[in-house]
Scaffold this motif. Structure first.
Motif, PDB file in Angstrom:
ATOM      1  N   THR A  60       0.835  -1.202   0.000  1.00 52.85           N
ATOM      2  CA  THR A  60       0.000   0.000   0.000  1.00 52.85           C
ATOM      3  C   THR A  60       0.867   1.247   0.000  1.00 52.85           C
ATOM      4  N   PHE A  61       0.447   2.204  -0.843  1.00 51.65           N
ATOM      5  CA  PHE A  61       1.156   3.478  -0.957  1.00 51.65           C
ATOM      6  C   PHE A  61       0.150   4.613  -0.892  1.00 51.65           C
ATOM      7  N   ALA A  62       0.569   5.693  -0.251  1.00 54.45           N
ATOM      8  CA  ALA A  62      -0.259   6.900  -0.196  1.00 54.45           C
ATOM      9  C   ALA A  62       0.441   7.966  -1.022  1.00 54.45           C
ATOM     10  N   GLY A  63      -0.290   8.468  -1.986  1.00 52.50           N
ATOM     11  CA  GLY A  63       0.240   9.541  -2.825  1.00 52.50           C
ATOM     12  C   GLY A  63      -0.419  10.853  -2.444  1.00 52.50           C
ATOM     13  N   SER A  64      -0.450  11.760  -3.379  1.00 53.49           N
ATOM     14  CA  SER A  64      -1.017  13.081  -3.100  1.00 53.49           C
ATOM     15  C   SER A  64      -2.496  13.015  -2.735  1.00 53.49           C
ATOM     16  N   ARG A 106      -3.894  11.484  -0.476  1.00 56.93           N
ATOM     17  CA  ARG A 106      -4.109  11.477   0.980  1.00 56.93           C
ATOM     18  C   ARG A 106      -4.337  12.887   1.522  1.00 56.93           C
ATOM     19  N   HIS A 107      -3.827  13.891   0.822  1.00 54.84           N
ATOM     20  CA  HIS A 107      -4.027  15.279   1.250  1.00 54.84           C
ATOM     21  C   HIS A 107      -5.469  15.731   1.031  1.00 54.84           C
ATOM     22  N   ASP A 108      -6.195  14.995   0.177  1.00 52.80           N
ATOM     23  CA  ASP A 108      -7.615  15.287  -0.067  1.00 52.80           C
ATOM     24  C   ASP A 108      -8.516  14.380   0.764  1.00 52.80           C
ATOM     25  N   GLY A 109      -7.920  13.623   1.700  1.00 52.83           N
ATOM     26  CA  GLY A 109      -8.694  12.745   2.563  1.00 52.83           C
ATOM     27  C   GLY A 109      -9.041  11.403   1.942  1.00 52.83           C
ATOM     28  N   GLN A 110      -8.454  11.093   0.787  1.00 59.16           N
ATOM     29  CA  GLN A 110      -8.722   9.814   0.142  1.00 59.16           C
ATOM     30  C   GLN A 110      -7.828   8.720   0.725  1.00 59.16           C
ATOM     31  N   ASP A 145       1.024  10.223 -10.272  1.00 59.20           N
ATOM     32  CA  ASP A 145       1.057  10.918  -8.989  1.00 59.20           C
ATOM     33  C   ASP A 145       2.316  11.764  -8.865  1.00 59.20           C
ATOM     34  N   ALA A 146       3.445  11.228  -9.332  1.00 61.85           N
ATOM     35  CA  ALA A 146       4.715  11.955  -9.242  1.00 61.85           C
ATOM     36  C   ALA A 146       4.675  13.231 -10.068  1.00 61.85           C
ATOM     37  N   ALA A 147       3.944  13.214 -11.174  1.00 64.69           N
ATOM     38  CA  ALA A 147       3.846  14.402 -12.025  1.00 64.69           C
ATOM     39  C   ALA A 147       3.155  15.540 -11.291  1.00 64.69           C
ATOM     40  N   VAL A 197       4.406   7.790  -0.335  1.00 61.81           N
ATOM     41  CA  VAL A 197       4.998   7.075   0.798  1.00 61.81           C
ATOM     42  C   VAL A 197       4.424   5.673   0.888  1.00 61.81           C
ATOM     43  N   HIS A 198       5.277   4.738   1.272  1.00 70.19           N
ATOM     44  CA  HIS A 198       4.861   3.361   1.518  1.00 70.19           C
ATOM     45  C   HIS A 198       4.128   3.325   2.851  1.00 70.19           C
ATOM     46  N   VAL A 199       3.049   2.566   2.932  1.00 67.24           N
ATOM     47  CA  VAL A 199       2.278   2.432   4.175  1.00 67.24           C
ATOM     48  C   VAL A 199       2.484   0.997   4.676  1.00 67.24           C
TER      49      VAL A 199
END
Length: 168
Positions: free
Chosen positions: A63-67, A69-73, A105-107, A116-118
């Motif tokens: 599991t990875f959290a990308g951008s 997560r800042h929107d609460g997803q 996501d990196a773009a 980040v890895h979870v």
């Protein structure tokens, strides 16, 4: 086993209780016999592994959290076939479905720094249906365990430099 029991019995009374004035010697003998037993078990396990061969690949979730997560997803989980979690990370880093998600996501951020890895959500097995991206088909039909199917649409596309946790 009998040798260890005999060694420890010299510190016990006829009822099997440790003689109070021999407690320190008993504890020391227990520790050394435990180390001997552990070493023996390691040898037995190594021999069994040689006889049986390497473990069969099975499903692992990373599991990875990308951008998002800042929107609460919720973070994104990927399922691949591997021997262990480290192997799963190596496999995942080679699959287009993950690389496309990563690049997209990196773009949106500074070269993937925001991904980040979870680890607490990365584990052997498969999460609940609809809660992951199934990358088993990308590994080939022979890699997919019976009963595991695609439960989520793979994420969008783009082009990467992997997170340090996957650059092994």
């Amino acid at each position: 086993m009998n040798r260890h029991r005999t060694r420890l019995d010299q510190y016990r009374d006829s009822d099997g209780y440790v003689i109070e004035e021999k407690q320190a010697d008993y504890d020391e003998a227990r520790i050394s016999t435990a180390f001997e037993a552990s070493d023996h078990l390691d040898n037995v396990l190594d021999r069994l592994a040689d006889l049986v061969g390497p473990p069969a690949p099975r499903a692992f979730t990373l599991t990875f959290a990308g951008s998002e997560r800042h929107d609460g997803q919720a973070p994104t989980s990927f399922v691949v076939n591997a021997i262990n979690l480290d192997d799963a990370a190596r496999v995942l880093a080679t699959l287009p479905g993950f690389l496309d998600w990563y690049l997209a996501d990196a773009a949106a951020c500074d070269h993937g720094v925001d991904i980040v890895h979870v680890p607490e959500q990365s584990h052997p097995g498969v999460p609940a249906p609809g809660r992951y991206v199934d990358l088993l088909p990308e590994q080939g039909a022979s890699a997919a365990p019976a009963g595991i199917g695609t439960t989520s649409t793979p994420p969008p596309a783009a082009a990467p430099s992997l997170p340090p946790s996957l650059s092994r």
